[in-house]
Scaffold this active site. Structure first.
Site, PDB file in Angstrom:
ATOM      1  N   ARG A 169       2.202   0.177  -0.271  1.00 37.48           N
ATOM      2  CA  ARG A 169       2.352   0.354   1.169  1.00 37.48           C
ATOM      3  C   ARG A 169       1.504   1.549   1.570  1.00 37.48           C
ATOM      4  NH1 ARG A 169       7.692  -0.278  -0.823  1.00 37.48           N
ATOM      5  NH2 ARG A 169       8.759  -2.176  -0.079  1.00 37.48           N
ATOM      6  N   LYS A 193      10.418   2.602  -0.423  1.00 39.22           N
ATOM      7  CA  LYS A 193      11.480   2.690   0.573  1.00 39.22           C
ATOM      8  C   LYS A 193      12.782   3.125  -0.085  1.00 39.22           C
ATOM      9  CE  LYS A 193       9.728  -0.654   3.925  1.00 39.22           C
ATOM     10  NZ  LYS A 193      10.015  -1.908   4.667  1.00 39.22           N
ATOM     11  N   HIS A 262      -1.453  -3.513   5.014  1.00 40.56           N
ATOM     12  CA  HIS A 262      -0.507  -4.501   4.504  1.00 40.56           C
ATOM     13  C   HIS A 262      -1.199  -5.811   4.122  1.00 40.56           C
ATOM     14  CE1 HIS A 262       3.713  -3.729   3.984  1.00 40.56           C
ATOM     15  NE2 HIS A 262       4.020  -4.979   4.204  1.00 40.56           N
ATOM     16  N   HIS A 288      10.235  -4.565  -3.876  1.00 38.10           N
ATOM     17  CA  HIS A 288      11.216  -5.203  -3.007  1.00 38.10           C
ATOM     18  C   HIS A 288      12.600  -5.099  -3.630  1.00 38.10           C
ATOM     19  CE1 HIS A 288       8.012  -7.962  -0.946  1.00 38.10           C
ATOM     20  NE2 HIS A 288       8.080  -6.760  -0.400  1.00 38.10           N
ATOM     21  N   TYR A 297       6.089 -15.440  -0.244  1.00 38.18           N
ATOM     22  CA  TYR A 297       4.918 -15.860  -0.998  1.00 38.18           C
ATOM     23  C   TYR A 297       5.148 -17.152  -1.778  1.00 38.18           C
ATOM     24  CZ  TYR A 297       3.678 -11.010  -0.084  1.00 38.18           C
ATOM     25  OH  TYR A 297       3.418  -9.811   0.533  1.00 38.18           O
TER      26      TYR A 297
END
Length: 320
Positions: A169, A193, A262, A288, A297
């Protein structure tokens, strides 16, 4: 007298107490979930927007003046309708409703509200939108665009290479420190994150460029911090710079597409899956928390499986 259980808030005074709950709620999110400062600011604004709407509507907070438990939900529904009338899309409305739901839940746990008026509301459904992806040829064209004979071009070349090599990211890239790179193992330590740490590999080309940048080009910026990528003042790069830089090199490469940091991340994941990687491995590389986030995806895997089926199923072989 005990408070009625059908009230969501017992008085206008409680609404002022509700306002005071905003910062403690955000502090709790920061401490417990490790959310980024940008996410915290977005949540703060989401709740403040609801306060502004409630004030303008003449109701300090749903349920203050009446005892009908449906009144609270109705006011939240009105707020959502107001957001829609102002052009908010489903993604924005979903985030704002999620923020309210979390905030109201915190306020209820603190005794300011007796129930969460948004608890049973479902977020607006998100349309299935496949991410924009660059082809291998387009990636190569962009990576070849920087002029690597100067310090800025050499730095930008490293940034582009690393974005595609490791699927970072933009915030993760800007936050990379020198100590986060391990050239012996070929791994970069990434803080994603929620401050979750993961290790991602760097291929040989990326490592070679980074090593030269660190040894030769980076000192020319007179770094004033330990961040890997710095600007002309020696400070860390902004996310806005990376966006603008990618746009510049995309135009130089003659590619007529909207390309962002991104897009490199999406291309990284898509190309891995096209090459035979499994979804779980890609999930770990992207950082993730939930595999559902990686399932956008699956169209890549589906097309690959269909091709394998066409090539190797006995009935298909017999028909060819």
């Amino acid at each position: 007298m005990p408070k009625s259980k059908t009230n969501y808030s017992s008085s206008a005074h409680d609404f002022e107490s509700l306002r005071y709950m905003l910062e403690p709620w955000l502090d709790g999110l920061l401490a417990q979930r490790g959310l980024s400062a940008l996410t915290i600011d977005a949540y703060r604004q989401d709740v403040k927007n609801f306060f502004l709407f409630a004030d303008a509507a003449g109701c300090p907070f749903p349920g203050c003046e009446g005892r009908d438990p449906s009144a609270a939900r109705e006011h939240v529904f009105l707020y959502l309708a107001w957001l829609r009338s102002r052009g908010n899309n489903n993604a924005t409305m979903s985030r704002r409703l999620s923020a309210l739901r979390s905030f109201f839940s915190f306020a209820a746990a603190e005794g300011i509200l007796q129930a969460n008026p948004a608890d049973l509301m479902e977020n607006p459904k998100q349309p299935l939108r496949l991410p924009d992806v660059l082809s291998s040829r387009e990636i190569t064209a962009i990576l070849s665009s920087p002029n690597v004979t100067g310090k800025c071009g050499a730095r930008d070349s490293c940034i582009l290479e690393l974005l595609y090599a490791s699927g970072l990211r933009v915030s993760e890239l800007c936050g990379l420190a020198l100590i986060d790179l391990d050239f012996q193992t070929g791994l970069a330590r990434i803080f994603g994150k929620g401050s979750k740490e993961r290790l991602v590999p760097m291929h040989a080309t990326a490592q070679a460029k980074l090593q030269k940048y660190i040894d030769y080009w980076r000192p020319m910026f007179s770094p004033a911090c330990d961040l890997l990528f710095v600007n002309r003042s020696g400070r860390g790069l902004s996310r806005q710079y990376v966006w603008k830089m990618i746009k510049k090199y995309t135009l130089q490469a003659g590619i007529d597409k909207h390309v962002s940091p991104h897009t490199f991340r999406h291309s990284f994941a898509t190309h891995l899956l096209e090459g035979g990687a499994d979804l779980r491995s890609v999930q770990l590389l992207l950082g993730h928390a939930d595999i559902a986030a990686t399932e956008i995806y699956t169209h890549v895997q589906a097309s690959r499986l269909k091709e394998l089926h066409r090539k190797f199923h006995p009935r298909n072989l017999g028909a060819s």
